[in-house]
Design a protein around this motif. Structure first.
Motif, PDB file in Angstrom:
ATOM      1  N   THR A   1     -23.129 -21.227 -20.285  1.00  0.00           N
ATOM      2  CA  THR A   1     -22.050 -20.627 -21.244  1.00  0.00           C
ATOM      3  C   THR A   1     -22.594 -21.328 -22.508  1.00  0.00           C
ATOM      4  N   VAL A   2     -22.484 -20.661 -23.656  1.00  0.00           N
ATOM      5  CA  VAL A   2     -22.319 -21.285 -24.904  1.00  0.00           C
ATOM      6  C   VAL A   2     -21.288 -21.018 -25.635  1.00  0.00           C
ATOM      7  N   PHE A   3     -20.697 -21.854 -26.373  1.00  0.00           N
ATOM      8  CA  PHE A   3     -19.399 -21.992 -27.133  1.00  0.00           C
ATOM      9  C   PHE A   3     -19.777 -22.315 -28.558  1.00  0.00           C
ATOM     10  N   ASP A   4     -19.122 -21.794 -29.453  1.00  0.00           N
ATOM     11  CA  ASP A   4     -19.235 -22.140 -31.073  1.00  0.00           C
ATOM     12  C   ASP A   4     -18.093 -23.615 -31.096  1.00  0.00           C
ATOM     13  N   ILE A   5     -18.336 -24.205 -32.146  1.00  0.00           N
ATOM     14  CA  ILE A   5     -17.693 -25.309 -32.446  1.00  0.00           C
ATOM     15  C   ILE A   5     -16.093 -25.060 -32.483  1.00  0.00           C
ATOM     16  N   LYS A   6     -15.565 -23.875 -32.687  1.00  0.00           N
ATOM     17  CA  LYS A   6     -14.080 -23.544 -32.547  1.00  0.00           C
ATOM     18  C   LYS A   6     -13.959 -23.155 -30.919  1.00  0.00           C
ATOM     19  N   GLY A   7     -14.826 -23.389 -30.130  1.00  0.00           N
ATOM     20  CA  GLY A   7     -14.556 -22.888 -28.762  1.00  0.00           C
ATOM     21  C   GLY A   7     -14.611 -21.572 -28.468  1.00  0.00           C
ATOM     22  N   ARG A   8     -14.975 -20.853 -29.406  1.00  0.00           N
ATOM     23  CA  ARG A   8     -15.178 -19.295 -29.054  1.00  0.00           C
ATOM     24  C   ARG A   8     -16.362 -19.063 -27.946  1.00  0.00           C
ATOM     25  N   LEU A   9     -16.235 -18.295 -27.081  1.00  0.00           N
ATOM     26  CA  LEU A   9     -17.633 -17.989 -26.048  1.00  0.00           C
ATOM     27  C   LEU A   9     -18.327 -17.147 -26.859  1.00  0.00           C
ATOM     28  N   MET A  10     -19.737 -17.408 -27.089  1.00  0.00           N
ATOM     29  CA  MET A  10     -20.700 -16.693 -27.416  1.00  0.00           C
ATOM     30  C   MET A  10     -21.750 -16.049 -26.508  1.00  0.00           C
ATOM     31  N   GLU A  11     -21.752 -16.680 -25.391  1.00  0.00           N
ATOM     32  CA  GLU A  11     -22.737 -16.139 -24.349  1.00  0.00           C
ATOM     33  C   GLU A  11     -22.280 -16.817 -23.027  1.00  0.00           C
ATOM     34  N   GLU A  12     -22.549 -15.915 -21.814  1.00  0.00           N
ATOM     35  CA  GLU A  12     -22.218 -16.719 -20.683  1.00  0.00           C
ATOM     36  C   GLU A  12     -23.090 -15.905 -19.638  1.00  0.00           C
ATOM     37  N   MET A  13     -23.788 -16.468 -18.731  1.00  0.00           N
ATOM     38  CA  MET A  13     -24.655 -15.971 -17.723  1.00  0.00           C
ATOM     39  C   MET A  13     -24.962 -16.700 -16.427  1.00  0.00           C
ATOM     40  N   MET A  14     -25.009 -16.071 -15.566  1.00  0.00           N
ATOM     41  CA  MET A  14     -25.794 -16.833 -14.245  1.00  0.00           C
ATOM     42  C   MET A  14     -27.318 -16.644 -14.418  1.00  0.00           C
ATOM     43  N   ILE A  15     -27.769 -18.077 -14.129  1.00  0.00           N
ATOM     44  CA  ILE A  15     -29.155 -18.235 -14.273  1.00  0.00           C
ATOM     45  C   ILE A  15     -30.042 -17.831 -13.386  1.00  0.00           C
ATOM     46  N   GLN A  16     -31.015 -16.834 -13.630  1.00  0.00           N
ATOM     47  CA  GLN A  16     -31.826 -16.437 -12.536  1.00  0.00           C
ATOM     48  C   GLN A  16     -33.176 -16.623 -12.864  1.00  0.00           C
ATOM     49  N   GLN A  17     -33.604 -17.345 -13.768  1.00  0.00           N
ATOM     50  CA  GLN A  17     -35.019 -17.749 -13.869  1.00  0.00           C
ATOM     51  C   GLN A  17     -35.142 -18.843 -14.802  1.00  0.00           C
ATOM     52  N   SER A  18     -36.232 -19.613 -14.771  1.00  0.00           N
ATOM     53  CA  SER A  18     -36.530 -20.877 -15.486  1.00  0.00           C
ATOM     54  C   SER A  18     -36.485 -20.997 -17.125  1.00  0.00           C
ATOM     55  N   LYS A  19     -36.813 -19.943 -17.555  1.00  0.00           N
ATOM     56  CA  LYS A  19     -36.733 -19.559 -19.069  1.00  0.00           C
ATOM     57  C   LYS A  19     -35.825 -18.515 -19.503  1.00  0.00           C
ATOM     58  N   ILE A  20     -34.885 -19.075 -20.471  1.00  0.00           N
ATOM     59  CA  ILE A  20     -34.043 -17.987 -20.920  1.00  0.00           C
ATOM     60  C   ILE A  20     -34.074 -18.033 -22.386  1.00  0.00           C
ATOM     61  N   SER A  21     -34.458 -16.574 -22.844  1.00  0.00           N
ATOM     62  CA  SER A  21     -34.507 -16.548 -24.457  1.00  0.00           C
ATOM     63  C   SER A  21     -33.355 -15.803 -24.976  1.00  0.00           C
ATOM     64  N   LEU A  22     -32.361 -16.506 -25.792  1.00  0.00           N
ATOM     65  CA  LEU A  22     -31.128 -16.138 -26.363  1.00  0.00           C
ATOM     66  C   LEU A  22     -31.458 -15.461 -27.930  1.00  0.00           C
ATOM     67  N   ASN A  23     -30.933 -14.436 -27.914  1.00  0.00           N
ATOM     68  CA  ASN A  23     -31.103 -13.678 -29.437  1.00  0.00           C
ATOM     69  C   ASN A  23     -29.760 -14.174 -30.053  1.00  0.00           C
ATOM     70  N   THR A  24     -29.972 -15.166 -31.194  1.00  0.00           N
ATOM     71  CA  THR A  24     -28.977 -15.778 -31.760  1.00  0.00           C
ATOM     72  C   THR A  24     -28.686 -15.097 -33.232  1.00  0.00           C
ATOM     73  N   ALA A  25     -29.337 -14.002 -33.744  1.00  0.00           N
ATOM     74  CA  ALA A  25     -29.354 -13.374 -35.030  1.00  0.00           C
ATOM     75  C   ALA A  25     -27.927 -13.224 -35.715  1.00  0.00           C
ATOM     76  N   ALA A  26     -27.167 -12.922 -34.517  1.00  0.00           N
ATOM     77  CA  ALA A  26     -25.849 -12.182 -35.102  1.00  0.00           C
ATOM     78  C   ALA A  26     -24.763 -13.627 -35.039  1.00  0.00           C
ATOM     79  N   TRP A  27     -25.235 -14.624 -34.601  1.00  0.00           N
ATOM     80  CA  TRP A  27     -24.299 -15.900 -34.559  1.00  0.00           C
ATOM     81  C   TRP A  27     -24.505 -16.433 -35.958  1.00  0.00           C
ATOM     82  N   PRO A  28     -23.181 -16.876 -36.529  1.00  0.00           N
ATOM     83  CA  PRO A  28     -23.138 -17.503 -37.766  1.00  0.00           C
ATOM     84  C   PRO A  28     -23.555 -19.093 -37.729  1.00  0.00           C
ATOM     85  N   LYS A  29     -23.994 -19.421 -38.727  1.00  0.00           N
ATOM     86  CA  LYS A  29     -24.685 -20.788 -38.875  1.00  0.00           C
ATOM     87  C   LYS A  29     -23.531 -21.775 -38.380  1.00  0.00           C
TER      88      LYS A  29
END
Length: 86
Positions: free
Chosen positions: A37-65
């Motif tokens: 799971t990935v949360f921002d500093i305010k505790g909002r959930l940004m991403e959640e997944m079950m890991i099925q592979q050793s390398k995961i690429s996340l597209n973060t273009a829409a995430w604020p700084k």
């Protein structure tokens, strides 16, 4: 429930700081099936997944700084990584 240093050493998150994308690499194949799971500093959930592979690429273009916390949980063990989007 606990934090395990050996567990955390098998997880790489890069680049940090990041801009458009973020990679999570799990060196230990036994981490397949773990929950990420990935949360921002305010505790909002940004991403959640079950890991099925050793390398995961996340597209973060829409995430604020800002600061994000990546949590990886396998059974009762957790690992946390702090990353920064610039």
């Amino acid at each position: 429930v606990g934090l395990d240093e050996e567990f955390a050493e098998n997880i790489e998150v890069y680049p940090n700081p990041f801009a458009e994308g973020l990679t999570v690499y799990l060196e230990n194949p036994s981490l397949n099936g773990a929950k990420m799971t990935v949360f921002d500093i305010k505790g909002r959930l940004m991403e959640e997944m079950m890991i099925q592979q050793s390398k995961i690429s996340l597209n973060t273009a829409a995430w604020p700084k800002g600061i994000y916390l990546i949590s990886i949980q396998k059974d009762s063990t957790f690992s946390y990584q702090k990353v920064v989007k610039e």
